[in-house]
Design an enzyme around this catalytic site. Structure first.
Site, PDB file in Angstrom:
ATOM      1  N   LYS A  38       0.831  -1.203   0.000  1.00 21.77           N
ATOM      2  CA  LYS A  38       0.000   0.000   0.000  1.00 21.77           C
ATOM      3  C   LYS A  38       0.871   1.261   0.000  1.00 21.77           C
ATOM      4  O   LYS A  38       2.071   1.184   0.266  1.00 21.77           O
ATOM      5  CB  LYS A  38      -0.943  -0.005   1.208  1.00 21.77           C
TER       6      LYS A  38
HETATM    7  C1  LIG Z   1      -4.997  -4.724   0.701  1.00 25.69           C
HETATM    8  C2  LIG Z   1      -6.449  -4.756   0.561  1.00 25.69           C
HETATM    9  C3  LIG Z   1      -7.291  -5.299   1.535  1.00 25.69           C
HETATM   10  C4  LIG Z   1      -6.826  -6.077   2.729  1.00 25.69           C
HETATM   11  O1  LIG Z   1      -5.837  -5.545   3.452  1.00 25.69           O
HETATM   12  P1  LIG Z   1      -4.831  -6.495   4.276  1.00 25.69           P
HETATM   13  O2  LIG Z   1      -4.125  -5.493   5.112  1.00 25.69           O
HETATM   14  O3  LIG Z   1      -3.959  -7.192   3.289  1.00 25.69           O
HETATM   15  O4  LIG Z   1      -5.640  -7.433   5.089  1.00 25.69           O
HETATM   16  C5  LIG Z   1      -8.659  -5.205   1.362  1.00 25.69           C
HETATM   17  N1  LIG Z   1      -9.187  -4.625   0.295  1.00 25.69           N
HETATM   18  C6  LIG Z   1      -8.440  -4.104  -0.673  1.00 25.69           C
HETATM   19  C7  LIG Z   1      -9.096  -3.457  -1.835  1.00 25.69           C
HETATM   20  C8  LIG Z   1      -7.038  -4.167  -0.587  1.00 25.69           C
HETATM   21  O5  LIG Z   1      -6.299  -3.678  -1.584  1.00 25.69           O
END
Ligand SMILES: *Cc1c(COP(=O)(O)O)cnc(C)c1O
Length: 379
Positions: free
Chosen positions: A184
């Site tokens: 992210k």
């Molecule tokens: C990364 C992501 C998640 C989940 O996040 P985690 O921290 O990996 O559990 C959920 N929804 C979207 C759209 C994502 O990109």
């Protein structure tokens, strides 16, 4: 001549952040403590003073958001089929039913015009996703929610730093969930945070994230609701504090790199190659990803293999959720969401991260064009 491998995503951790983590390790308080509280205060400042609580993943954050909204067995939640599978999985986890709505061809986000037709007397919430960090028309989204008295749980996992009418996502709205997973825009390694409406919701979030435990005085402890193990560590929070300080600079770089992609692809690229670039939004998006949709005449796996031969990483975000075996067993089939299926089949994520250079992008664009030229000649 060999060129270094270019991944599609890569975190940028500065020395100050590393020093902050080392300090936590030296001090010896590793689980959630002062750093988590400090990180939550800084996040709350960023979101205009709204209450914020952190968790050990974005997935856990969304699950807790659903529980806080009181969503469970017998309830329906409207969402998109083009997301990381966690979005729909958490709806199943709390015992509710995901109701998919097709996406918009241009934005690749849930088609706001189709939501109302999917609402039934059992619908309790809408769970929108901002794919690649691109927000939708937030006024329209909340107008629909208000008209039908629905909660909104924003899966803003990819949208930290995105905004709507100059307000950061999370600084307004209902429950807004972010992820700090390693790919992210800002990370804690793994983690997430939830922006809430009231102190009562924040207190509930604290209970759900750690076994339902409520502490009072020096030895008092009560358990009133069933909670789980979702708390963030001080190690992760120290990374988050460092990353939050870098947020503006990191996102500014991503924006400049995205602009560079558009200028190098050039005005005629889409028409010439029958490819779709992302919406050229330079005001609201945090440019979490740069995704193009390949022509139907090219097999995505061939394209990805050809990019790999050129030492360039390509991601697939995402295959449509409703066509996974788990969801097929719930009755979902091909043909139900044609736009999502088309995008899910042909979308690819090109490299975009804050430590990339413009030369890296030139290399990616050259590779994309040469591969498309080859494939088109072969036809
Ligand atoms: C990364 C992501 C998640 C989940 O996040 P985690 O921290 O990996 O559990 C959920 N929804 C979207 C759209 C994502 O990109």
């Amino acid at each position: 001549m060999t060129v270094p491998y270019l991944p599609f995503a890569k975190p940028a951790i500065d020395e100050a952040t590393i020093a902050g983590v080392v300090e936590v390790l030296r001090n010896g308080w590793l689980t959630g403590g002062p750093k988590v509280r400090q990180f939550e205060e800084k996040l709350s400042d960023y979101f205009g003073g709204r209450p914020v609580r952190t968790f050990n993943s974005g997935t856990g954050t969304m699950e807790i958001a659903l529980r806080i909204a009181g969503i469970g067995a017998g309830d329906e939640v409207v969402t998109t089929p083009i997301s990381w599978v966690a979005t729909a999985n958490v709806i199943l986890t709390v015992g509710a039913t995901p109701v998919f709505v097709d996406i918009d061809l241009a934005t690749r986000n849930i088609d706001l015009g189709l939501i109302e037709a999917a609402i039934t007397p059992r619908t309790r919430a809408i769970m929108p996703v901002f794919l690649a960090g691109l927000p939708m028309d937030m006024d329209k989204l909340y107008a629909i929610a208000k008209r039908h008295q629905l909660r909104v749980i924003e899966d803003a996992a990819q949208a930290f730093g995105s905004s709507w009418k100059r307000n950061p996502l999370g600084s307004f709205g209902d429950l807004v969930s972010f992820s700090f997973q390693a790919n992210k825009n800002i990370t804690t390694g793994e983690g997430g945070c939830l922006v809430l409406n009231t102190a009562e919701e924040a207190f509930l979030a604290e209970q759900y994230r750690l076994q339902g435990v409520i502490r009072s005085g020096f030895d008092g402890m009560e358990v009133n609701v069933l909670g789980g193990k979702f708390n963030m560590s001080d190690i992760a929070a120290a990374i988050g504090i460092g990353q939050l300080a870098q947020l503006e600079a990191l996102n500014r770089t991503r924006l400049a790199l995205a602009r560079h992609y558009f200028s190098v692809f050039g005005e005629h690229f889409e028409a010439q190659y029958d490819v779709r670039l992302p919406p050229a939004n330079f005001t609201d998006s945090n440019w979490h990803m740069f995704q193009i949709v390949l022509p139907e005449t090219i097999r995505r796996t061939d394209f990805i293999a050809a990019m790999k031969e050129r030492e360039i990483g390509v991601g697939v975000h995402y295959p449509p959720i409703h066509l996974f075996a788990l969801y097929r067993r719930l009755g979902f089939r091909e043909g139900m969401f044609p736009v999502a299926e088309r995008i899910g089949r042909q979308i690819v994520t090109l490299p975009l991260f804050s430590t990339m250079t413009e030369q890296d992008i030139d290399r990616v664009v050259d590779a994309v064009k040469s591969i498309l030229d080859d494939k088109m000649r072969l036809k």
